[in-house]
Design a protein around this motif. Structure first.
Motif, PDB file in Angstrom:
ATOM      1  N   ILE A   1       0.838  -1.203   0.000  1.00  0.00           N
ATOM      2  CA  ILE A   1       0.000   0.000   0.000  1.00  0.00           C
ATOM      3  C   ILE A   1       0.873   1.253   0.000  1.00  0.00           C
ATOM      4  CG2 ILE A   1      -1.671   1.326   1.343  1.00  0.00           C
ATOM      5  CD1 ILE A   1      -2.923  -1.345   2.193  1.00  0.00           C
ATOM      6  N   ALA A   2       1.934   1.238   0.808  1.00  0.00           N
ATOM      7  CA  ALA A   2       2.840   2.386   0.848  1.00  0.00           C
ATOM      8  C   ALA A   2       3.513   2.609  -0.500  1.00  0.00           C
ATOM      9  CB  ALA A   2       3.888   2.179   1.940  1.00  0.00           C
ATOM     10  N   ALA A   3       3.933   1.521  -1.152  1.00  0.00           N
ATOM     11  CA  ALA A   3       4.569   1.637  -2.466  1.00  0.00           C
ATOM     12  C   ALA A   3       3.594   2.202  -3.494  1.00  0.00           C
ATOM     13  CB  ALA A   3       5.084   0.270  -2.921  1.00  0.00           C
ATOM     14  N   ALA A   4       2.341   1.752  -3.446  1.00  0.00           N
ATOM     15  CA  ALA A   4       1.333   2.251  -4.379  1.00  0.00           C
ATOM     16  C   ALA A   4       1.062   3.733  -4.147  1.00  0.00           C
ATOM     17  CB  ALA A   4       0.039   1.448  -4.220  1.00  0.00           C
ATOM     18  N   LEU A   5       0.976   4.132  -2.896  1.00  0.00           N
ATOM     19  CA  LEU A   5       0.752   5.542  -2.562  1.00  0.00           C
ATOM     20  C   LEU A   5       1.882   6.417  -3.108  1.00  0.00           C
ATOM     21  CD1 LEU A   5      -0.487   5.180   1.133  1.00  0.00           C
ATOM     22  CD2 LEU A   5      -1.699   6.452  -0.644  1.00  0.00           C
ATOM     23  N   MET A   6       3.113   6.000  -2.864  1.00  0.00           N
ATOM     24  CA  MET A   6       4.260   6.792  -3.299  1.00  0.00           C
ATOM     25  C   MET A   6       4.351   6.860  -4.819  1.00  0.00           C
ATOM     26  SD  MET A   6       7.274   5.936  -0.538  1.00  0.00           S
ATOM     27  CE  MET A   6       7.153   4.144  -0.696  1.00  0.00           C
ATOM     28  N   PHE A   7       4.118   5.722  -5.486  1.00  0.00           N
ATOM     29  CA  PHE A   7       4.207   5.714  -6.949  1.00  0.00           C
ATOM     30  C   PHE A   7       3.127   6.601  -7.549  1.00  0.00           C
ATOM     31  CE2 PHE A   7       3.530   4.395 -11.243  1.00  0.00           C
ATOM     32  CZ  PHE A   7       4.793   4.089 -11.720  1.00  0.00           C
ATOM     33  N   ALA A   8       1.888   6.462  -7.073  1.00  0.00           N
ATOM     34  CA  ALA A   8       0.778   7.248  -7.606  1.00  0.00           C
ATOM     35  C   ALA A   8       1.036   8.743  -7.423  1.00  0.00           C
ATOM     36  CB  ALA A   8      -0.522   6.838  -6.935  1.00  0.00           C
ATOM     37  N   GLU A   9       1.527   9.110  -6.260  1.00  0.00           N
ATOM     38  CA  GLU A   9       1.823  10.515  -6.004  1.00  0.00           C
ATOM     39  C   GLU A   9       2.959  10.996  -6.905  1.00  0.00           C
ATOM     40  OE1 GLU A   9       3.120  13.461  -2.295  1.00  0.00           O
ATOM     41  OE2 GLU A   9       2.425  11.410  -1.900  1.00  0.00           O
ATOM     42  N   GLY A  10       3.942  10.149  -7.123  1.00  0.00           N
ATOM     43  CA  GLY A  10       5.098  10.536  -7.919  1.00  0.00           C
ATOM     44  C   GLY A  10       4.785  10.800  -9.377  1.00  0.00           C
ATOM     45  N   VAL A  11       3.842  10.029  -9.954  1.00  0.00           N
ATOM     46  CA  VAL A  11       3.525  10.194 -11.377  1.00  0.00           C
ATOM     47  C   VAL A  11       2.189  10.890 -11.611  1.00  0.00           C
ATOM     48  CG1 VAL A  11       4.889   8.160 -11.980  1.00  0.00           C
ATOM     49  CG2 VAL A  11       2.418   7.912 -11.615  1.00  0.00           C
ATOM     50  N   GLY A  12       1.499  11.243 -10.533  1.00  0.00           N
ATOM     51  CA  GLY A  12       0.218  11.917 -10.669  1.00  0.00           C
ATOM     52  C   GLY A  12      -0.911  11.016 -11.126  1.00  0.00           C
ATOM     53  N   ALA A  13      -0.841   9.727 -10.760  1.00  0.00           N
ATOM     54  CA  ALA A  13      -1.875   8.765 -11.146  1.00  0.00           C
ATOM     55  C   ALA A  13      -2.969   8.689 -10.078  1.00  0.00           C
ATOM     56  CB  ALA A  13      -1.263   7.384 -11.344  1.00  0.00           C
ATOM     57  N   LYS A  14      -4.145   8.228 -10.479  1.00  0.00           N
ATOM     58  CA  LYS A  14      -5.221   7.986  -9.522  1.00  0.00           C
ATOM     59  C   LYS A  14      -4.946   6.676  -8.786  1.00  0.00           C
ATOM     60  CE  LYS A  14      -8.924  10.409 -11.979  1.00  0.00           C
ATOM     61  NZ  LYS A  14     -10.283  10.274 -12.598  1.00  0.00           N
ATOM     62  N   LEU A  15      -5.274   6.650  -7.512  1.00  0.00           N
ATOM     63  CA  LEU A  15      -5.026   5.472  -6.681  1.00  0.00           C
ATOM     64  C   LEU A  15      -6.345   4.802  -6.328  1.00  0.00           C
ATOM     65  CD1 LEU A  15      -2.893   3.828  -5.078  1.00  0.00           C
ATOM     66  CD2 LEU A  15      -3.282   5.390  -3.166  1.00  0.00           C
ATOM     67  N   TRP A  16      -6.382   3.464  -6.478  1.00  0.00           N
ATOM     68  CA  TRP A  16      -7.599   2.690  -6.238  1.00  0.00           C
ATOM     69  C   TRP A  16      -7.276   1.479  -5.370  1.00  0.00           C
ATOM     70  CZ3 TRP A  16     -11.872   4.828  -8.747  1.00  0.00           C
ATOM     71  CH2 TRP A  16     -11.584   5.719  -9.782  1.00  0.00           C
ATOM     72  N   GLY A  17      -8.257   1.039  -4.591  1.00  0.00           N
ATOM     73  CA  GLY A  17      -8.076  -0.137  -3.752  1.00  0.00           C
ATOM     74  C   GLY A  17      -9.043  -1.249  -4.125  1.00  0.00           C
ATOM     75  N   VAL A  18      -8.542  -2.485  -4.105  1.00  0.00           N
ATOM     76  CA  VAL A  18      -9.366  -3.664  -4.412  1.00  0.00           C
ATOM     77  C   VAL A  18      -9.100  -4.714  -3.348  1.00  0.00           C
ATOM     78  CG1 VAL A  18      -9.701  -5.594  -6.023  1.00  0.00           C
ATOM     79  CG2 VAL A  18      -9.445  -3.264  -6.900  1.00  0.00           C
ATOM     80  N   THR A  19     -10.146  -5.347  -2.855  1.00  0.00           N
ATOM     81  CA  THR A  19      -9.978  -6.445  -1.908  1.00  0.00           C
ATOM     82  C   THR A  19      -9.255  -7.593  -2.604  1.00  0.00           C
ATOM     83  OG1 THR A  19     -12.016  -5.840  -0.763  1.00  0.00           O
ATOM     84  CG2 THR A  19     -11.172  -8.055  -0.382  1.00  0.00           C
ATOM     85  N   SER A  20      -8.163  -8.050  -2.006  1.00  0.00           N
ATOM     86  CA  SER A  20      -7.330  -9.074  -2.651  1.00  0.00           C
ATOM     87  C   SER A  20      -8.096 -10.363  -2.930  1.00  0.00           C
ATOM     88  CB  SER A  20      -6.102  -9.363  -1.784  1.00  0.00           C
ATOM     89  OG  SER A  20      -5.345  -8.184  -1.574  1.00  0.00           O
ATOM     90  N   LEU A  21      -8.999 -10.745  -2.030  1.00  0.00           N
ATOM     91  CA  LEU A  21      -9.764 -11.978  -2.231  1.00  0.00           C
ATOM     92  C   LEU A  21     -10.680 -11.875  -3.445  1.00  0.00           C
ATOM     93  CD1 LEU A  21     -10.737 -12.950   1.455  1.00  0.00           C
ATOM     94  CD2 LEU A  21      -8.764 -13.714   0.100  1.00  0.00           C
TER      95      LEU A  21
END
Length: 221
Positions: free
Chosen positions: A77-97
């Protein structure tokens, strides 16, 4: 210009993929469930390089929310947050199951919107427990339909809870490609979520130490 989606999940091992719509451009998997911090950076870099795109072309980042143990899940989750912020992408969450459920229904040949026997999805929760969720099928857009869970339980307790129900099982593992496909289906359904709050479902393994001074007072009293 085509949109690209970076998909990340560290609920079990480390799995990363780049999708262009329904097309899988690349996928990287590391099975170790204790080396997420060491693997996540390389996995993202390798997936983007294999997709042959510049990171700035990523417009959506999808991350698995678990359920999963605390340490591994928060790294993804931390990696996704940092990457999205770095490239200006939208961030989304999905239940892994949900991603496992989609792969299982596809393997069983269940069509979107068709009736089917409920599907039980489980994942290792350690401490001799399992995470679980029950799905009734796929929406018309192809998103798994959750009917119970996600929750955590001892295997025996889960069997007792579901003893009166008939359901299918799957032993498939999480794959970032399926995570992205769930996201695409949820977008069509209007149910895609930008919440990336982690689904731990129980307290973290690590706890703050007790105040030894207070402990000494109680013993001496």
């Amino acid at each position: 210009m085509p949109n690209y989606t970076l998909c990340i999940d560290t609920s079990a091992g480390t799995t990363v993929a780049v999708l262009q719509g329904d097309e899988t451009r690349s996928e990287i998997h590391f099975d170790e469930n204790m080396k997420h911090a060491e693997r996540i950076g390389d996995a993202i870099a390798q997936a983007i390089a294999a997709a042959e795109i510049n990171p700035s072309r990523i417009s959506n980042v999808v991350v698995g929310r678990g359920p999963a143990p605390f340490t591994g899940l928060r790294i993804g989750i931390a990696a996704a947050l940092m990457f999205a912020e770095g490239v200006g992408a939208k961030l989304w969450g999905v239940t892994s199951l949900d991603a496992i459920a989609l792969a299982a229904f596809n393997k069983l040949g269940v069509a979107p919107g068709a009736a089917t026997k409920p599907l039980l999805v489980t994942a290792d929760a350690r401490r001799s427990e399992v995470y679980w969720a029950l799905y009734s099928g796929l929406s018309k857009s192809g998103a798994p339909i959750l009917v119970e869970g996600p929750a955590v339980a001892k295997p025996a307790a889960l069997e007792e809870l579901l003893a009166v129900k008939e359901f299918q099982r799957t032993d498939l593992k999480i794959n970032a490609v399926d995570l992205g496909k769930v996201f695409e289906a949820q977008l069509l359904d209007g149910t895609a979520s930008q919440s990336v709050s982690a689904l731990y479902l129980r307290e973290a393994d690590a706890v703050a130490p007790k105040d030894l001074r207070e402990f000494g007072k109680r013993v001496s009293g």
